[in-house]
Design a protein around this motif. Sequence first.
Motif, mmCIF file in Angstrom:
data_model
loop_
_atom_site.group_PDB
_atom_site.id
_atom_site.type_symbol
_atom_site.label_atom_id
_atom_site.label_comp_id
_atom_site.label_asym_id
_atom_site.label_seq_id
_atom_site.Cartn_x
_atom_site.Cartn_y
_atom_site.Cartn_z
ATOM 1 N N MET A 1 -9.859 2.123 -5.660
ATOM 2 C CA MET A 1 -9.137 2.104 -4.625
ATOM 3 C C MET A 1 -8.614 3.312 -3.804
ATOM 4 O O MET A 1 -8.428 4.162 -4.823
ATOM 5 N N PRO A 2 -9.186 3.865 -3.282
ATOM 6 C CA PRO A 2 -9.300 5.253 -2.458
ATOM 7 C C PRO A 2 -7.691 4.892 -2.386
ATOM 8 O O PRO A 2 -6.566 4.794 -2.136
ATOM 9 N N GLU A 3 -7.342 7.063 -2.397
ATOM 10 C CA GLU A 3 -5.908 6.779 -2.687
ATOM 11 C C GLU A 3 -5.410 7.443 -1.269
ATOM 12 O O GLU A 3 -4.231 6.436 -0.992
ATOM 13 N N TYR A 4 -5.916 6.385 -0.344
ATOM 14 C CA TYR A 4 -5.119 7.230 1.475
ATOM 15 C C TYR A 4 -5.168 5.143 1.736
ATOM 16 O O TYR A 4 -4.777 5.388 3.601
ATOM 17 N N LEU A 5 -5.595 4.618 1.123
ATOM 18 C CA LEU A 5 -5.344 3.210 1.264
ATOM 19 C C LEU A 5 -3.870 2.497 2.138
ATOM 20 O O LEU A 5 -3.489 1.586 2.842
ATOM 21 N N ILE A 7 -1.363 4.235 2.610
ATOM 22 C CA ILE A 7 -0.752 5.040 3.912
ATOM 23 C C ILE A 7 -1.280 4.433 5.003
ATOM 24 O O ILE A 7 -0.775 4.200 5.364
ATOM 25 N N ALA A 8 -2.608 4.098 5.145
ATOM 26 C CA ALA A 8 -3.458 3.457 5.925
ATOM 27 C C ALA A 8 -2.599 1.952 6.161
ATOM 28 O O ALA A 8 -2.452 1.515 7.947
ATOM 29 N N ILE A 9 -2.273 1.348 4.779
ATOM 30 C CA ILE A 9 -1.845 0.237 5.472
ATOM 31 C C ILE A 9 -0.427 -0.010 6.024
ATOM 32 O O ILE A 9 -0.204 -0.583 6.590
ATOM 33 N N ILE A 10 -0.127 0.753 5.252
ATOM 34 C CA ILE A 10 1.433 1.213 6.536
ATOM 35 C C ILE A 10 1.869 2.014 7.786
ATOM 36 O O ILE A 10 2.133 1.173 8.155
ATOM 37 N N LEU A 11 0.720 2.257 8.155
ATOM 38 C CA LEU A 11 0.415 2.813 9.437
ATOM 39 C C LEU A 11 0.445 1.282 10.209
ATOM 40 O O LEU A 11 0.915 1.556 10.384
ATOM 41 N N VAL A 12 -0.648 0.511 9.689
ATOM 42 C CA VAL A 12 -1.045 -0.460 10.715
ATOM 43 C C VAL A 12 -0.291 -1.479 10.395
ATOM 44 O O VAL A 12 -0.155 -1.415 11.998
ATOM 45 N N VAL A 13 0.832 -1.731 9.510
ATOM 46 C CA VAL A 13 1.958 -2.159 9.912
ATOM 47 C C VAL A 13 3.269 -1.778 10.846
ATOM 48 O O VAL A 13 3.443 -3.103 11.312
ATOM 49 N N CYS A 14 3.461 -0.688 10.418
ATOM 50 C CA CYS A 14 3.993 0.034 11.649
ATOM 51 C C CYS A 14 4.046 -0.075 12.847
ATOM 52 O O CYS A 14 4.213 -0.733 14.012
ATOM 53 N N GLY A 15 2.390 0.489 13.468
ATOM 54 C CA GLY A 15 1.904 -0.137 14.614
ATOM 55 C C GLY A 15 2.047 -1.260 14.568
ATOM 56 O O GLY A 15 2.476 -1.695 16.286
#
Length: 80
Positions: A1-5, A7-15
């Motif tokens: 699993m990529p290291e940034y995934l 963080i990307a999931i958290i950003l999408v949920v916040c958005g």
Amino acid sequence: MPEYLPIAIILVVCGLTSAFVAMKKGRSFTYYFVVGSVAFIPVIAYLAFVQRRCKNCGAEVPKPYAKQENCPFCLRGMGD
């Protein structure tokens, strides 16, 4: 699993959270998705105090009238 995934999931949920709150108040979904992804807490704080906007005439609806079905200015449905 990529290291940034995570963080990307958290950003999408916040958005998405800020975008759905904004959409409920008659604001732009796309704009608040982008801004809410970057600055979630200030956007949610702003949306907590902003008035609802009529989707037909664009007028800011005062809080006492925000729960009604019809806009007090254009007398049409507020577009939920």
